[in-house]
Motif scaffolding. Structure first.
Motif, PDB file in Angstrom:
ATOM      1  N   LEU A  51      10.676  -4.007  -4.532  1.00  0.00           N
ATOM      2  CA  LEU A  51       9.851  -5.128  -4.966  1.00  0.00           C
ATOM      3  C   LEU A  51       9.829  -5.297  -6.483  1.00  0.00           C
ATOM      4  O   LEU A  51       9.447  -4.383  -7.224  1.00  0.00           O
ATOM      5  N   ASP A  52      10.232  -6.488  -6.929  1.00  0.00           N
ATOM      6  CA  ASP A  52      10.081  -6.848  -8.335  1.00  0.00           C
ATOM      7  C   ASP A  52       8.599  -7.069  -8.618  1.00  0.00           C
ATOM      8  O   ASP A  52       7.808  -7.328  -7.700  1.00  0.00           O
ATOM      9  N   LEU A  64       1.118  -8.433  -4.196  1.00  0.00           N
ATOM     10  CA  LEU A  64       1.654  -8.259  -2.844  1.00  0.00           C
ATOM     11  C   LEU A  64       1.414  -6.833  -2.357  1.00  0.00           C
ATOM     12  O   LEU A  64       1.025  -6.612  -1.202  1.00  0.00           O
ATOM     13  N   ALA A  65       1.625  -5.851  -3.222  1.00  0.00           N
ATOM     14  CA  ALA A  65       1.416  -4.457  -2.834  1.00  0.00           C
ATOM     15  C   ALA A  65      -0.038  -4.209  -2.433  1.00  0.00           C
ATOM     16  O   ALA A  65      -0.306  -3.464  -1.485  1.00  0.00           O
ATOM     17  N   GLY A  80      -3.671  -3.298   2.938  1.00  0.00           N
ATOM     18  CA  GLY A  80      -4.603  -3.590   4.014  1.00  0.00           C
ATOM     19  C   GLY A  80      -3.958  -3.619   5.387  1.00  0.00           C
ATOM     20  O   GLY A  80      -4.658  -3.775   6.399  1.00  0.00           O
ATOM     21  N   PHE A  81      -2.631  -3.471   5.457  1.00  0.00           N
ATOM     22  CA  PHE A  81      -1.938  -3.453   6.746  1.00  0.00           C
ATOM     23  C   PHE A  81      -2.223  -2.144   7.467  1.00  0.00           C
ATOM     24  O   PHE A  81      -2.409  -1.096   6.846  1.00  0.00           O
ATOM     25  N   ALA A  82      -2.218  -2.178   8.791  1.00  0.00           N
ATOM     26  CA  ALA A  82      -2.446  -0.973   9.586  1.00  0.00           C
ATOM     27  C   ALA A  82      -1.312   0.036   9.402  1.00  0.00           C
ATOM     28  O   ALA A  82      -1.550   1.241   9.342  1.00  0.00           O
ATOM     29  N   ALA A  83      -0.091  -0.440   9.328  1.00  0.00           N
ATOM     30  CA  ALA A  83       1.069   0.440   9.136  1.00  0.00           C
ATOM     31  C   ALA A  83       1.975  -0.190   8.079  1.00  0.00           C
ATOM     32  O   ALA A  83       3.026  -0.742   8.390  1.00  0.00           O
ATOM     33  N   LEU A 123      -1.113   2.130  -6.633  1.00  0.00           N
ATOM     34  CA  LEU A 123      -0.917   1.445  -5.356  1.00  0.00           C
ATOM     35  C   LEU A 123      -0.036   2.260  -4.402  1.00  0.00           C
ATOM     36  O   LEU A 123       0.452   1.739  -3.408  1.00  0.00           O
ATOM     37  N   LYS A 124       0.154   3.536  -4.728  1.00  0.00           N
ATOM     38  CA  LYS A 124       0.883   4.481  -3.860  1.00  0.00           C
ATOM     39  C   LYS A 124       2.370   4.148  -3.738  1.00  0.00           C
ATOM     40  O   LYS A 124       2.979   4.359  -2.682  1.00  0.00           O
TER      41      LYS A 124
END
Length: 270
Positions: free
Chosen positions: A68-69, A80-81, A86-89, A109-110
């Motif tokens: 990701l740029d 976006l990150a 917030g996504f489950a996976a 942001l890991k």
């Protein structure tokens, strides 16, 4: 195909066509990479990722990692990150950017890795290796089916530390470093001329640089004893001054710091 032998499913995101083409080329050259889908914007990437969530992590539209740029018009890479968090996976994230300034926020942001443009093939391959190992260890959107391998030992550091700046490796003398701050598995080295982010845990630097006069003053900070210009106790709070920086000392580390400073001063007076 089973996860054991599955190649990585990658979403490559960059708004600049030449940069995206280079990213696709490097991904296509790596045997660990399988399906690669390009996205010319973070908005398009979010649309594809949202669709993959509906199908589940093992669906035909699933992704293991997003390269990701960051600096993109509209929705940028950092935003976006955050949404993906917030996504489950969520898929793993590797940032690819021309700007070093975003590194701290990226690792907050890991992010798995932070690659600087222009990309170097060897450094890019290392990022892919890290992603593949995390997926196999079950730390991505797909479950693990292989045992977790032992982490590679960090090589012993000499008198200089290699750092990357704008795709070029430079060497920072340890003697020039005044203090170090932790950022997850990374550390930021501070010198009079600036700072540099390196992929070395603070605990490793503490262990290897103890004999060089570095001491931990906080769970996220090391300082060089010889660079401390002032030790101050104010209202029960201990701080040290290094140049124009005032750094807090935790109560847990205060006694050891005082003892080491006293021994250091005595040794210099001999």
């Amino acid at each position: 195909m089973s996860v054991t032998g599955a190649a990585l499913r990658v979403l490559a995101v960059d708004d600049e066509e030449p940069a995206l083409a280079e990213l696709l080329y490097l991904l296509g050259e790596d045997p660990r990479v399988g399906r690669v889908v390009p996205a010319p914007s973070a908005t398009e990437a979010l649309r594809r990722l949202s669709r993959s969530v509906e199908e589940g992590p093992d669906g035909p539209e699933g992704f293991d990692v997003v390269f990701l740029d960051i600096d993109m018009p509209g929705l940028n890479g950092l935003e976006l990150a955050r949404l993906l968090g917030g996504f489950a996976a969520p898929p793993l994230i590797v940032f690819v950017t021309a700007h070093e300034d975003f590194a701290v926020r990226a690792f907050d942001l890991k992010a798995v890795d932070y690659l600087l443009k222009p990309l170097r093939k060897e450094r890019f391959a290392e990022a892919v290796r890290r992603v593949a190992e995390l997926i196999r260890a079950g730390q991505g959107p797909r479950p693990a089916v292989l045992p977790v391998t032992s982490p590679e030992p960090v090589p012993a550091l000499g008198d200089q530390v290699p750092v990357e700046l704008g795709g070029v490796t430079r060497f920072v003398p340890v003697a020039d470093i005044s203090h170090v701050e932790a950022h997850g598995d990374y550390a930021r080295l501070h010198t009079r001329h600036g700072s540099h982010l390196v992929r070395i845990p603070l605990s490793t630097l503490e262990e290897q640089w103890r004999d060089r006069g570095f001491v931990r003053i906080h769970r996220s900070r090391l300082v060089a004893l010889g660079r401390i210009e002032e030790l101050r106790l104010d209202g029960g709070n201990l701080t040290v001054r290094i140049g124009d920086r005032v750094l807090a000392v935790s109560r847990r580390n205060a006694r050891e710091l005082r003892d080491l400073l006293a021994r250091h001063a005595a040794a210099r007076a001999r």
